[in-house]
Scaffold this motif. Structure first.
Motif, PDB file in Angstrom:
ATOM      1  N   ALA A 159      41.031  37.494  46.989  1.00  0.00           N
ATOM      2  CA  ALA A 159      40.050  37.462  45.902  1.00  0.00           C
ATOM      3  C   ALA A 159      38.949  36.438  46.192  1.00  0.00           C
ATOM      4  O   ALA A 159      37.785  36.658  45.826  1.00  0.00           O
ATOM      5  CB  ALA A 159      40.734  37.144  44.579  1.00  0.00           C
TER       6      ALA A 159
ATOM      7  N   LYS B   5      35.216  37.544  47.107  1.00  0.00           N
ATOM      8  CA  LYS B   5      34.330  37.069  46.036  1.00  0.00           C
ATOM      9  C   LYS B   5      34.593  37.729  44.678  1.00  0.00           C
ATOM     10  O   LYS B   5      33.682  37.886  43.850  1.00  0.00           O
ATOM     11  CB  LYS B   5      32.870  37.215  46.441  1.00  0.00           C
ATOM     12  CG  LYS B   5      32.532  36.477  47.738  1.00  0.00           C
ATOM     13  CD  LYS B   5      31.061  36.425  47.980  1.00  0.00           C
ATOM     14  CE  LYS B   5      30.695  35.831  49.326  1.00  0.00           C
ATOM     15  NZ  LYS B   5      31.276  34.595  49.700  1.00  0.00           N
ATOM     16  N   THR B   6      35.847  38.118  44.431  1.00  0.00           N
ATOM     17  CA  THR B   6      36.198  38.714  43.135  1.00  0.00           C
ATOM     18  C   THR B   6      36.907  37.735  42.205  1.00  0.00           C
ATOM     19  O   THR B   6      37.069  38.031  41.015  1.00  0.00           O
ATOM     20  CB  THR B   6      37.086  39.957  43.324  1.00  0.00           C
ATOM     21  OG1 THR B   6      38.293  39.585  43.992  1.00  0.00           O
ATOM     22  CG2 THR B   6      36.355  41.040  44.119  1.00  0.00           C
TER      23      THR B   6
ATOM     24  N   PRO C 250      35.954  34.799  40.862  1.00  0.00           N
ATOM     25  CA  PRO C 250      35.185  34.385  39.682  1.00  0.00           C
ATOM     26  C   PRO C 250      35.094  35.475  38.608  1.00  0.00           C
ATOM     27  O   PRO C 250      35.171  35.179  37.416  1.00  0.00           O
ATOM     28  CB  PRO C 250      33.796  34.060  40.247  1.00  0.00           C
ATOM     29  CG  PRO C 250      34.046  33.721  41.683  1.00  0.00           C
ATOM     30  CD  PRO C 250      35.189  34.617  42.099  1.00  0.00           C
ATOM     31  N   LYS C 251      34.978  36.726  39.021  1.00  0.00           N
ATOM     32  CA  LYS C 251      34.900  37.835  38.064  1.00  0.00           C
ATOM     33  C   LYS C 251      36.210  37.954  37.275  1.00  0.00           C
ATOM     34  O   LYS C 251      36.195  38.139  36.051  1.00  0.00           O
ATOM     35  CB  LYS C 251      34.606  39.139  38.803  1.00  0.00           C
ATOM     36  CG  LYS C 251      34.532  40.347  37.909  1.00  0.00           C
ATOM     37  CD  LYS C 251      34.312  41.612  38.707  1.00  0.00           C
ATOM     38  CE  LYS C 251      34.445  42.829  37.807  1.00  0.00           C
ATOM     39  NZ  LYS C 251      34.553  44.068  38.527  1.00  0.00           N
ATOM     40  N   THR C 252      37.334  37.839  37.971  1.00  0.00           N
ATOM     41  CA  THR C 252      38.631  37.912  37.293  1.00  0.00           C
ATOM     42  C   THR C 252      38.783  36.756  36.307  1.00  0.00           C
ATOM     43  O   THR C 252      39.196  36.960  35.161  1.00  0.00           O
ATOM     44  CB  THR C 252      39.779  37.887  38.321  1.00  0.00           C
ATOM     45  OG1 THR C 252      39.649  39.024  39.179  1.00  0.00           O
ATOM     46  CG2 THR C 252      41.139  37.919  37.638  1.00  0.00           C
TER      47      THR C 252
ATOM     48  N   LYS D  36      36.425  34.955  34.845  1.00  0.00           N
ATOM     49  CA  LYS D  36      35.498  35.129  33.727  1.00  0.00           C
ATOM     50  C   LYS D  36      36.000  36.197  32.764  1.00  0.00           C
ATOM     51  O   LYS D  36      35.914  36.030  31.543  1.00  0.00           O
ATOM     52  CB  LYS D  36      34.102  35.478  34.235  1.00  0.00           C
ATOM     53  CG  LYS D  36      33.077  35.576  33.117  1.00  0.00           C
ATOM     54  CD  LYS D  36      31.684  35.758  33.642  1.00  0.00           C
ATOM     55  CE  LYS D  36      30.614  35.876  32.590  1.00  0.00           C
ATOM     56  NZ  LYS D  36      30.961  35.982  31.217  1.00  0.00           N
ATOM     57  N   SER D  37      36.560  37.257  33.303  1.00  0.00           N
ATOM     58  CA  SER D  37      37.103  38.332  32.466  1.00  0.00           C
ATOM     59  C   SER D  37      38.156  37.784  31.509  1.00  0.00           C
ATOM     60  O   SER D  37      38.134  38.062  30.306  1.00  0.00           O
ATOM     61  CB  SER D  37      37.694  39.420  33.351  1.00  0.00           C
ATOM     62  OG  SER D  37      38.475  40.315  32.595  1.00  0.00           O
TER      63      SER D  37
ATOM     64  N   ASP E  97      36.638  35.177  28.990  1.00  0.00           N
ATOM     65  CA  ASP E  97      35.874  35.860  27.938  1.00  0.00           C
ATOM     66  C   ASP E  97      36.807  36.474  26.899  1.00  0.00           C
ATOM     67  O   ASP E  97      36.489  36.518  25.714  1.00  0.00           O
ATOM     68  CB  ASP E  97      34.981  36.949  28.525  1.00  0.00           C
ATOM     69  CG  ASP E  97      33.766  36.405  29.257  1.00  0.00           C
ATOM     70  OD1 ASP E  97      33.473  35.193  29.150  1.00  0.00           O
ATOM     71  OD2 ASP E  97      33.097  37.203  29.959  1.00  0.00           O
TER      72      ASP E  97
ATOM     73  N   PRO F 259      44.398  41.214  33.845  1.00  0.00           N
ATOM     74  CA  PRO F 259      43.627  40.974  35.076  1.00  0.00           C
ATOM     75  C   PRO F 259      44.328  40.001  36.042  1.00  0.00           C
ATOM     76  O   PRO F 259      44.231  40.158  37.256  1.00  0.00           O
ATOM     77  CB  PRO F 259      42.310  40.392  34.569  1.00  0.00           C
ATOM     78  CG  PRO F 259      42.167  40.943  33.185  1.00  0.00           C
ATOM     79  CD  PRO F 259      43.582  40.979  32.657  1.00  0.00           C
TER      80      PRO F 259
ATOM     81  N   ASP G  54      44.961  41.730  39.535  1.00  0.00           N
ATOM     82  CA  ASP G  54      44.068  41.249  40.586  1.00  0.00           C
ATOM     83  C   ASP G  54      44.664  40.134  41.440  1.00  0.00           C
ATOM     84  O   ASP G  54      44.292  39.979  42.600  1.00  0.00           O
ATOM     85  CB  ASP G  54      42.748  40.741  39.990  1.00  0.00           C
ATOM     86  CG  ASP G  54      41.988  41.822  39.239  1.00  0.00           C
ATOM     87  OD1 ASP G  54      42.332  43.020  39.389  1.00  0.00           O
ATOM     88  OD2 ASP G  54      41.056  41.475  38.498  1.00  0.00           O
TER      89      ASP G  54
END
Length: 98
Positions: A17, A21-22, A24-26, A28-29, A32, A68, A72
């Motif tokens: 990850a 580069k995934t 940060p997306k995980t 943040k998900s 949030d 997630p 992930d």
């Protein structure tokens, strides 16, 4: 109920990850979704770990918030009920009046 969500990430999946580069997306998900009052990151038992304090409104929110991390990052998660100092004081007031 205020809880501490401890998230221990699988090293291999977290490495992928990061390089993909995934991560940060995980993160943040989940943040949030949980809307934490605090989130810290470090290590526990030699694993990348997140320590996230938030209000778990309903037990049925658990899958929505942590899925997630499972999908992930192959994460191990634990929920621990926690109190701030005001909560402790209120609880002790109840104890003292019984």
């Amino acid at each position: 109920m205020r809880v501490l969500l401890t998230v221990q990430m699988d090293t291999e999946k977290a490495n992928k990850a990061i390089t993909g580069k995934t991560l940060p997306k995980t993160m943040k998900s989940v943040l949030d979704r949980a809307k934490p009052e605090a989130a810290y990151f470090g290590d526990k038992d030699g694993m990348r770990t997140g320590f996230i304090v938030f209000d778990l409104k309903e037990m049925s929110d658990i899958p929505f918030i942590v899925e997630p991390f499972f999908q992930d990052l192959g994460a191990k998660v634990t929920f621990t009920p926690v109190m701030n100092f005001d909560d402790v004081q209120a609880g002790l007031q109840k104890y003292g009046s019984s």
